[in-house]
Enzyme design. Sequence first.
Site, PDB file in Angstrom:
ATOM      1  N   HIS A  32      -7.285  -4.672  10.239  1.00 43.55           N
ATOM      2  CA  HIS A  32      -6.905  -4.567   8.697  1.00 43.55           C
ATOM      3  C   HIS A  32      -5.693  -5.121   8.161  1.00 43.55           C
ATOM      4  O   HIS A  32      -4.640  -5.505   9.035  1.00 43.55           O
ATOM      5  CB  HIS A  32      -6.695  -2.957   8.221  1.00 43.55           C
ATOM      6  N   ASP A  35      -7.370  -2.526  14.264  1.00 45.41           N
ATOM      7  CA  ASP A  35      -8.759  -2.495  13.924  1.00 45.41           C
ATOM      8  C   ASP A  35      -9.249  -4.075  12.935  1.00 45.41           C
ATOM      9  O   ASP A  35     -10.249  -3.984  12.315  1.00 45.41           O
ATOM     10  CB  ASP A  35      -9.464  -1.479  12.950  1.00 45.41           C
ATOM     11  N   GLU A  42      -9.722  -1.584   5.471  1.00 49.27           N
ATOM     12  CA  GLU A  42     -10.192  -1.235   6.487  1.00 49.27           C
ATOM     13  C   GLU A  42     -11.433  -2.319   6.946  1.00 49.27           C
ATOM     14  O   GLU A  42     -12.008  -2.736   5.620  1.00 49.27           O
ATOM     15  CB  GLU A  42     -10.564   0.272   6.632  1.00 49.27           C
ATOM     16  N   ASP A  53       0.558  -1.281   0.012  1.00 51.24           N
ATOM     17  CA  ASP A  53       0.093   0.026  -0.103  1.00 51.24           C
ATOM     18  C   ASP A  53       0.880   1.337   0.086  1.00 51.24           C
ATOM     19  O   ASP A  53       2.154   1.256   0.085  1.00 51.24           O
ATOM     20  CB  ASP A  53      -0.943   0.029   1.282  1.00 51.24           C
TER      21      ASP A  53
HETATM   22  P1  PGA Z   1       2.328  -1.822  12.668  1.00 49.10           P
HETATM   23  O1  PGA Z   1       1.249  -1.750  11.597  1.00 49.10           O
HETATM   24  O2  PGA Z   1       3.197  -2.994  12.053  1.00 49.10           O
HETATM   25  O3  PGA Z   1       3.087  -0.704  12.439  1.00 49.10           O
HETATM   26  O4  PGA Z   1       1.868  -2.237  13.705  1.00 49.10           O
HETATM   27  C1  PGA Z   1       0.659  -2.649  11.160  1.00 49.10           C
HETATM   28  C2  PGA Z   1      -0.646  -2.501  10.277  1.00 49.10           C
HETATM   29  O5  PGA Z   1      -1.197  -1.498  10.383  1.00 49.10           O
HETATM   30  O6  PGA Z   1      -0.819  -3.286   9.156  1.00 49.10           O
END
Ligand code: PGA
Length: 262
Positions: free
Chosen positions: A138, A136, A143, A67
């Site tokens: 994702h 959350d 999302e 992304d």
């Molecule tokens: P993080 O984020 O590795 O910084 O905890 C994970 C994500 O949002 O997929």
Amino acid sequence: MAEVIVVPGRDAAGAMVAEATERLVQGKPDAVLGLATGDTPLPVYRALAERVRDGLDLGRMRGFALDEYVGIPLAHPQSYHSVIEREVVRPLRLAPANVHVPDGRPIGIETAGERYEDAILAAGGVDLQLLGIGTDGHIGFNEPGSSFASLTRVKTLTRQTRADNARFFDSPDDVPVHSITQGLGTILRARRLVLLAFGAGKAQAVAAAVEGPLTASVPASAIQLHPRATVVVDEEAASGLAELEYYRHAFANKPLWDPVIL
Ligand code: PGA
């Protein structure tokens, strides 16, 4: 069901996934690695960089990031173009032309998803996709509510994701509102998935993804649809799993013919 492997910590996870990646590249030097950003995959990149310093050649390996933020200048230190360059391309000595990040520039954004899908297909698909998980639920920036069939497209970030990512920016308001992300359908096409999660903050999302119902409300539950998904977690991130004892037992009795991850 995803295979769940509980490791003592981030370094052990990084070593395990780096080992699997090296094995993949030994069999297929131009293998395609699906690249995640955020804190979670960093131990994997660090362990791979160490192997590269010790002589592993990843010069032909290809990469596709999950992304990118929309509208962020490419040169911004938190654009995923910059992050991938800094955390992956340089330390792993990848050929920059072999590594792709979705195009989040506003001009042409309408077609950017389709162009990215075409590039992944032209590369023959992703061999090993690394994934983090958001609090959350994702994966990528898919999302809650994202279709299991979704392909690369623009998504609006939730308040929670923007708050989680505020630590990377000077001010919470600086976190972009939109992202361009591989869809759940894109991710499910990868030949293998490895989802990593560390820390108690991820326990609920991990439990919902691995053991909860298959639901777009927990986008990471899509991994239950994948025949070769591995979840590598530390004790804290594993703490919400109801069947933890079974996962430990299964891993302790892993058949010799069944390699770790690959
Ligand atoms: P993080 O984020 O590795 O910084 O905890 C994970 C994500 O949002 O997929």
